[in-house]
Design an enzyme around this catalytic site. Structure first.
Site, PDB file in Angstrom:
ATOM      1  N   GLY A 122       0.890  -1.295   0.112  1.00 59.41           N
ATOM      2  CA  GLY A 122      -0.011   0.049   0.079  1.00 59.41           C
ATOM      3  C   GLY A 122       0.648   1.320   0.009  1.00 59.41           C
ATOM      4  O   GLY A 122       1.823   1.333  -0.713  1.00 59.41           O
ATOM      5  N   SER A 123       0.517   2.330   0.464  1.00 63.29           N
ATOM      6  CA  SER A 123       0.972   3.657   0.514  1.00 63.29           C
ATOM      7  C   SER A 123       2.273   3.790   1.226  1.00 63.29           C
ATOM      8  O   SER A 123       3.147   4.619   1.121  1.00 63.29           O
ATOM      9  CB  SER A 123       0.126   4.771   0.962  1.00 63.29           C
ATOM     10  OG  SER A 123      -1.062   5.048   0.082  1.00 63.29           O
ATOM     11  N   THR A 124       2.736   2.638   2.152  1.00 60.45           N
ATOM     12  CA  THR A 124       3.980   2.728   2.495  1.00 60.45           C
ATOM     13  C   THR A 124       5.113   2.583   1.573  1.00 60.45           C
ATOM     14  O   THR A 124       6.108   3.109   1.843  1.00 60.45           O
ATOM     15  CB  THR A 124       4.190   1.540   3.682  1.00 60.45           C
ATOM     16  OG1 THR A 124       4.252   0.377   3.006  1.00 60.45           O
ATOM     17  CG2 THR A 124       3.103   1.746   4.849  1.00 60.45           C
ATOM     18  N   PHE A 125       4.843   2.034   0.314  1.00 64.39           N
ATOM     19  CA  PHE A 125       5.765   1.926  -0.501  1.00 64.39           C
ATOM     20  C   PHE A 125       5.927   3.398  -1.166  1.00 64.39           C
ATOM     21  O   PHE A 125       6.874   3.467  -2.069  1.00 64.39           O
ATOM     22  CB  PHE A 125       5.057   1.103  -1.623  1.00 64.39           C
ATOM     23  CG  PHE A 125       6.099   0.522  -2.771  1.00 64.39           C
ATOM     24  CD1 PHE A 125       6.934  -0.533  -2.519  1.00 64.39           C
ATOM     25  CD2 PHE A 125       6.132   1.233  -4.091  1.00 64.39           C
ATOM     26  CE1 PHE A 125       7.887  -0.903  -3.344  1.00 64.39           C
ATOM     27  CE2 PHE A 125       7.130   0.779  -4.885  1.00 64.39           C
ATOM     28  CZ  PHE A 125       7.878  -0.299  -4.629  1.00 64.39           C
ATOM     29  N   LYS A 126       5.202   4.081  -0.944  1.00 60.37           N
ATOM     30  CA  LYS A 126       5.287   5.363  -1.452  1.00 60.37           C
ATOM     31  C   LYS A 126       6.662   6.282  -1.268  1.00 60.37           C
ATOM     32  O   LYS A 126       7.454   7.119  -1.981  1.00 60.37           O
ATOM     33  CB  LYS A 126       4.315   6.711  -1.377  1.00 60.37           C
ATOM     34  CG  LYS A 126       3.134   6.217  -1.774  1.00 60.37           C
ATOM     35  CD  LYS A 126       1.917   6.965  -1.441  1.00 60.37           C
ATOM     36  CE  LYS A 126       0.469   6.440  -2.146  1.00 60.37           C
ATOM     37  NZ  LYS A 126      -0.444   7.155  -1.362  1.00 60.37           N
TER      38      LYS A 126
END
Length: 486
Positions: free
Chosen positions: A216-220
Site C-alpha cells: 500500500g501507501s508505505t511503498f510511496k
C-alpha cells in the site's frame, strides 16, 4: 565342476560381492547421511537425551528443558512466554522435529556441533552430562513485548530493526502459538499439533518473515526516493504538475485519491496526505526498469535474505506494463512485501541511505560460555544517496508532525513515518490491510525502524487507518527501544 554348478557358483559369488559393496556403501559412503536422517529415531532420541542449550534475550533464557522421565525422550523443551517468542525461537518437538532458530542452531543447542567436540570429549572423562551451547539473540525484550501486546487479538505482524547495525530488535506475529503445547510426543501433543495445523488463521505462520502483503501507501517512500535519485523531482516543495483526476497511462481509468488537494501537489504535500495520483504519475515518469532497480536495492526480488531464518521474497514485477507500474508505485497491483522488508526500507532511509543486512543472532557460545561464533554488522546495499535519504526523512517526519501519522509521535523524539492502507481481494473488496512504517531518531542517530501490519481490522479505506491502527503499535515499539537505551 559341471557347467550348471559353475554358473550357480558364479551367480552366488556375484550376490555376495553385491552384498559386500552395498554394505560398505551404507557403512562408509552414506553413514553421515543416515546418521542424521530425519527418519532415524536414534537422532531424535539422542537430541532429547540431555537438556538443550538455551536461546537468550537480554541475558535471560526464553527456553528451557524439563526432565520428563521418559525412557526414550528424556528431556522436553519448554518456553517462557512461548506465544510471544515463537516467531523468533520456532519450536523443538520430540514428535514434529524443529524449525527456525531451534532447527538452524540445533547442533549448538544439542551439543552435537563439531565445534563442541572438546566439550563432549572432556565430559566423557569427567562423567558430566553432555550440555548444549547457547544462542544469544539481538532481540530487545521490551520492544518484543510492546509489539506482541500491541497486536493483541488482531491478526498481523511487527518487525523492528536497528538501522545502524541491522540487528533485529522485535519480530512479532499474531495469532501465535505456544511451542510447549506440542514439545512432547503424547496424544495431547498430537491433538495440539493437529489443531494448529487445521486452524484457518494459521497461527504457526511467521507473518513477520514468511508472509507477503501489498504494501500500500508505505511503498510511496520508495517511489519518492526513486524520483529524487533519477532527478524527476529536485525540489520536494515544488508543484508536481499532477492533474486531477490523473488517468493511468494507456487507460481511461482515473487514479482515485483518498485525500483532498492532490492536484499539482508537491512531493512533500503528497507524502503528508498520501496522494495516490502524484506517486502513480512519478512512478510512471521514473519508469518500470528504474523502479525495479530501486526496489531491488532495498531487497525486493531477493529470495535469499536470511536472518538466519529465511524471509519470503518480496516482489516488484520486472515484466509489468505501464499502468501496472504506476499502480505498483503506490504499493498496489502485484507488488508484495514482508513486514521485515518494509522495516528494511524504513531503516535504510533512517540510516542516510545505507541498508544494513538484518540478523537476529548476535553470537553462539559453548556450555562454558566461550564465544564460538559472532555476527558483525554488514552493509547490504546503498539504495540512495545520503542527500536523498535526508529529503525523504523530512517528508516522513512531516507525515508524523502534520499528516496522517500523528499517533506515532513520541515526546522529545524525532519520528518519521508513513501510513498505508493496502487494498486486496477480488475487486479490492476484502478488508484493507493497515500498515505503518517508521523510525525514531535521537542525538546519536536512529536506534530503531519499525514496520507494522494489521490484517483484520475495521479499517476504512484511507490512509488514516494505517496511522490509527498500526501507528500506535509502532510508537510503543520505538519508545521501548529508545527508553531501553537511556
Amino acid at each position: 565342476m559341471n557347467k550348471p554348478l559353475r554358473h550357480i557358483a558364479i551367480f552366488c559369488g556375484l550376490l555376495v560381492l553385491a552384498l559386500l559393496i552395498r554394505d560398505n556403501w551404507i557403512q562408509y559412503v552414506r553413514a553421515g547421511e543416515l546418521s542424521t536422517h530425519e527418519r532415524n529415531k536414534r537422532v531424535t532420541i539422542e537430541r532429547y537425551a540431555n537438556p538443550r542449550g538455551n536461546i537468550i534475550v537480554d541475558g535471560k533464557p526464553i527456553t528451557g528443558s524439563v526432565d520428563s522421565k521418559d525412557p526414550f525422550y528424556r528431556y522436553k523443551r519448554t518456553y517462557v512466554d512461548g506465544p510471544m517468542w515463537a516467531p523468533v525461537t520456532g519450536y523443538a518437538s520430540q514428535a514434529y522435529d524443529a524449525n527456525q532458530i531451534e532447527k538452524l542452531e540445533d547442533g549448538i543447542l544439542t551439543g552435537n556441533d563439531d565445534r563442541l567436540f572438546f566439550d563432549r570429549t572432556l565430559s566423557m572423562f569427567t562423567g558430566d552430562k553432555k550440555k548444549g551451547g547457547n544462542v544469544i539473540t539481538t532481540l530487545n525484550g521490551a520492544a518484543q513485548r510492546a509489539a506482541f501486546e500491541g497486536l493483541g487479538k488482531k491478526k498481523g505482524a511487527v518487525a523492528a530493526i536497528d538501522p545502524q547495525t541491522g540487528r533485529i530488535l522485535a519480530l512479532a506475529s499474531t495469532p501465535s502459538y505456544d511451542p510447549s503445547s506440542f514439545a512432547g510426543y503424547s496424544r495431547k501433543d498430537e491433538k495440539a499439533w493437529v489443531a494448529l495445523e487445521t486452524d484457518k488463521d494459521k497461527p504457526k505462520l511467521n507473518r513477520a518473515l514468511r508472509e507477503v502483503y501489498p504494501p500500500g501507501s508505505t511503498f510511496k517512500v520508495l517511489t519518492a526516493a526513486a524520483a529524487l535519485e533519477t532527478g524527476k523531482v529536485t525540489d520536494i516543495n515544488a508543484p508536481t504538475d499532477t492533474p486531477e483526476p490523473y488517468i493511468l497511462p494507456h487507460t481511461t481509468t482515473p487514479m482515485r485519491n483518498h485525500a483532498e488537494g492532490c492536484e499539482n501537489a508537491s512531493l512533500n504535500r503528497a507524502m503528508e496526505v498520501s496522494c495516490n495520483s502524484v506517486f502513480a504519475k512519478l512512478g510512471d515518469q521514473v519508469g518500470r526498469d528504474e523502479m525495479v532497480k530501486m526496489a531491488e536495492k532495498f531487497g525486493f526480488n531477493n529470495g535469499e535474505i536470511d536472518t538466519p531464518v529465511r524471509a519470503a521474497k518480496s516482489v516488484y514485477d520486472k515484466q509489468m506494463d505501464r499502468p501496472g507500474n504506476a499502480l505498483s508505485s503506490i504499493g498496489q497491483f502485484n507488488t508484495a512485501a514482508t513486514p521485515l522488508q518494509m522495516a528494511m526500507v524504513a531503516a535504510a532511509i533512517a540510516n542516510d541511505g545505507k541498508l544494513m543486512k538484518p540478523y537476529m543472532i548476535d553470537h553462539v557460545t559453548a556450555p562454558n560460555l566461550d564465544v564460538l561464533e559472532k555476527n558483525e554488522p554488514e552493509e547490504m546495499s546503498r539504495p540512495m544517496s545520503a542527500q536523498t535519504a535526508q529529503l525523504v526523512q523530512q517528508m516522513m517526519e512531516n507525515v508524523v508532525e502534520n499528516g496522517t501519522g500523528g499517533k506515532a509521535a513520541i515526546d522529545g523524539v524525532t519520528v518519521g513515518g508513513k501510513t498505508g492502507t493496502a487494498q486486496h481481494g477480488e475487486k479490492n473488496k476484502a478488508r484493507p490491510y493497515a500498515w505503518f512504517i517508521s523510525y525514531a531518531k535521537t542525538d546519536s542517530g536512529s536506534p530503531v525502524a519499525v514496520a507494522v501490519i494489521v490484517e483484520d481490522s475495521d479499517a476504512t479505506r484511507d490512509d488514516i487507518s494505517g496511522g490509527g491502527l498500526a501507528g500506535p503499535i509502532a510508537r510503543d515499539v520505538m519508545k521501548a527501544v529508545v527508553d531501553s537505551r537511556k
